[in-house]
Design a protein around this motif. Structure first.
Motif, short mmCIF file in Angstrom:
data_model
loop_
_atom_site.label_atom_id
_atom_site.label_comp_id
_atom_site.label_asym_id
_atom_site.label_seq_id
_atom_site.Cartn_x
_atom_site.Cartn_y
_atom_site.Cartn_z
N MET A 1 0.83 -1.20 0.00
CA MET A 1 0.00 0.00 0.00
C MET A 1 0.87 1.26 0.00
SD MET A 1 -2.98 1.33 -0.08
CE MET A 1 -4.05 -0.05 0.31
N ALA A 2 1.93 1.27 0.84
CA ALA A 2 2.81 2.43 0.89
C ALA A 2 3.50 2.66 -0.45
CB ALA A 2 3.86 2.24 2.00
N LEU A 3 3.88 1.56 -1.12
CA LEU A 3 4.54 1.67 -2.43
C LEU A 3 3.58 2.23 -3.46
CD1 LEU A 3 7.12 1.12 -3.98
CD2 LEU A 3 6.29 -1.18 -4.45
N ARG A 4 2.32 1.80 -3.39
CA ARG A 4 1.31 2.30 -4.33
C ARG A 4 1.09 3.80 -4.14
NH1 ARG A 4 -4.25 -0.79 -4.18
NH2 ARG A 4 -2.79 -2.47 -4.66
N LEU A 5 1.05 4.24 -2.88
CA LEU A 5 0.90 5.67 -2.60
C LEU A 5 2.10 6.45 -3.10
CD1 LEU A 5 -0.56 5.56 1.03
CD2 LEU A 5 -1.77 6.11 -1.08
N LEU A 174 12.26 7.18 -10.74
CA LEU A 174 12.06 5.80 -11.14
C LEU A 174 13.12 4.89 -10.54
CD1 LEU A 174 11.03 6.16 -14.90
CD2 LEU A 174 9.58 5.51 -12.99
N GLN A 175 14.35 5.39 -10.45
CA GLN A 175 15.41 4.60 -9.83
C GLN A 175 15.09 4.34 -8.37
OE1 GLN A 175 17.93 3.12 -11.30
NE2 GLN A 175 18.65 2.27 -9.35
N GLU A 176 14.55 5.34 -7.68
CA GLU A 176 14.17 5.16 -6.28
C GLU A 176 13.06 4.13 -6.16
OE1 GLU A 176 13.13 9.00 -4.85
OE2 GLU A 176 15.17 9.75 -4.79
N VAL A 177 12.09 4.20 -7.08
CA VAL A 177 10.98 3.23 -7.05
C VAL A 177 11.50 1.82 -7.30
CG1 VAL A 177 8.87 2.50 -8.20
CG2 VAL A 177 9.24 4.92 -7.71
N LYS A 178 12.45 1.68 -8.26
CA LYS A 178 13.03 0.36 -8.55
C LYS A 178 13.72 -0.20 -7.32
CE LYS A 178 13.81 1.02 -13.52
NZ LYS A 178 14.85 1.13 -14.58
N GLU A 179 14.49 0.65 -6.62
CA GLU A 179 15.18 0.19 -5.42
C GLU A 179 14.19 -0.25 -4.35
OE1 GLU A 179 17.66 3.42 -4.27
OE2 GLU A 179 19.06 3.19 -5.95
N LYS A 180 13.09 0.49 -4.21
CA LYS A 180 12.07 0.11 -3.23
C LYS A 180 11.38 -1.19 -3.62
CE LYS A 180 11.10 4.70 -1.35
NZ LYS A 180 10.07 5.71 -1.03
N LEU A 181 11.18 -1.39 -4.93
CA LEU A 181 10.57 -2.63 -5.40
C LEU A 181 11.48 -3.83 -5.11
CD1 LEU A 181 9.02 -1.53 -8.83
CD2 LEU A 181 7.78 -2.25 -6.80
N LYS A 183 13.75 -4.02 -2.70
CA LYS A 183 13.72 -4.25 -1.25
C LYS A 183 12.42 -4.94 -0.84
CE LYS A 183 16.70 -0.33 -0.05
NZ LYS A 183 16.80 0.97 0.66
N ALA A 184 11.31 -4.51 -1.44
CA ALA A 184 10.02 -5.13 -1.12
C ALA A 184 10.01 -6.59 -1.55
CB ALA A 184 8.89 -4.35 -1.80
N HIS A 185 10.61 -6.88 -2.72
CA HIS A 185 10.67 -8.26 -3.21
C HIS A 185 11.49 -9.14 -2.27
CE1 HIS A 185 10.75 -11.58 -6.05
NE2 HIS A 185 12.06 -11.59 -5.99
N ILE A 186 12.64 -8.62 -1.83
CA ILE A 186 13.50 -9.37 -0.90
C ILE A 186 12.76 -9.63 0.41
CG2 ILE A 186 15.61 -9.27 0.46
CD1 ILE A 186 16.88 -7.68 -1.82
N ARG A 187 12.05 -8.60 0.88
CA ARG A 187 11.31 -8.75 2.14
C ARG A 187 10.21 -9.80 2.00
NH1 ARG A 187 8.33 -3.86 5.52
NH2 ARG A 187 7.76 -5.12 7.33
N ILE A 188 9.53 -9.80 0.87
CA ILE A 188 8.47 -10.79 0.64
C ILE A 188 9.04 -12.20 0.61
CG2 ILE A 188 6.83 -11.63 -1.08
CD1 ILE A 188 6.24 -8.72 -1.79
N GLU A 189 10.22 -12.36 -0.05
CA GLU A 189 10.86 -13.68 -0.10
C GLU A 189 11.22 -14.17 1.30
OE1 GLU A 189 14.16 -13.37 -2.77
OE2 GLU A 189 12.95 -14.03 -4.49
#
Length: 222
Positions: A1-5, A174-181, A183-189
């Motif tokens: 949700m935070a990423l979507r915002l 966009l680079q910041e968003v990619k980095e957050k994505l 990190k979010a992917h690693i956290r989900i794993e």
């Protein structure tokens, strides 16, 4: 949700990657600029506009049509356009499609944009276009010759055709968003791995409990 915002904020609050400049210094004898107080109805509803910003106004009645914070593409020099992804309620567009019969818009289908207050045609929204103009489809394209720019920093109105706007870029965001994505992917794993371990532990505990029940039953039967 935070990423979507964050993604929503990113595309709502794009910032130009430079400074707005005027092609030629204004001269007191020229008629292309005039000092004036800020427009009464700024196009944004979330606080005041930053100083390094230009408000787009109708050249006929000076109605506020948009601002430079909502520029979303390179200036189209061949057509003399300002391309925005958001405009004010003072911009109206025709429901019926028009077809370009000559010039750069030859064969293109578009909806005409006009000033709601005075009716002056100020631009268009492309519906279908040739390959080189396809990137403009669905965006608000203002004719620079029909637009006046109120420069907040200088408190000056000047013709849009005499103003150079910085290139709009989202590379850093966009680079910041990619980095957050990532990190979010690693956290989900990691969470999925912990969930699998927890399920295995629960299954082992259930199996052990069942075995103990079976052993107790066998002892009772003996």
């Amino acid at each position: 949700m935070a990423l979507r915002l964050r993604l929503r904020e990113l595309f709502q609050d794009t910032q130009p990657g430079g400074v707005i400049t005027v092609e030629e210094p204004p001269s007191p004898a020229g008629a292309s600029w005039v000092l004036r107080s800020p427009p009464a109805s700024p196009p944004r509803g979330q606080g005041p506009l930053p100083k390094d910003c230009a408000v787009f106004q109708c050249c006929s009645c000076w109605a506020v049509l948009g601002d430079s914070l909502h520029l979303c593409g390179q200036e189209e020099q061949r057509l003399g356009l300002l391309v925005c992804f958001k405009v004010t309620n003072d911009v109206a567009w025709e429901d019926s499609l028009m077809i370009g019969l000559e010039g750069a818009l030859l064969g293109c289908a578009y909806n005409a944009l006009s000033c709601r207050l005075c009716g002056l045609t100020v631009g268009f929204i492309l519906y279908s276009a040739s390959k080189d103009l396809a990137y403009l489809r669905g965006l608000f394209c203002f004719f620079k010759e029909r637009i006046l720019c109120y420069l907040l920093k200088n408190q000056m109105i000047i013709e849009a055709s005499k103003v150079n706007f910085p290139t709009v870029t989202l590379k850093k965001q966009l680079q910041e968003v990619k980095e957050k994505l990532v990190k979010a992917h690693i956290r989900i794993e990691l969470l999925m791995k912990k969930l699998e371990e927890l399920e295995k532990r629960i299954m082992w505990q259930k199996g052990r409990a069942l075995h103990q029940v079976q052993m107790a039953y066998c002892r009772d039967m003996q």
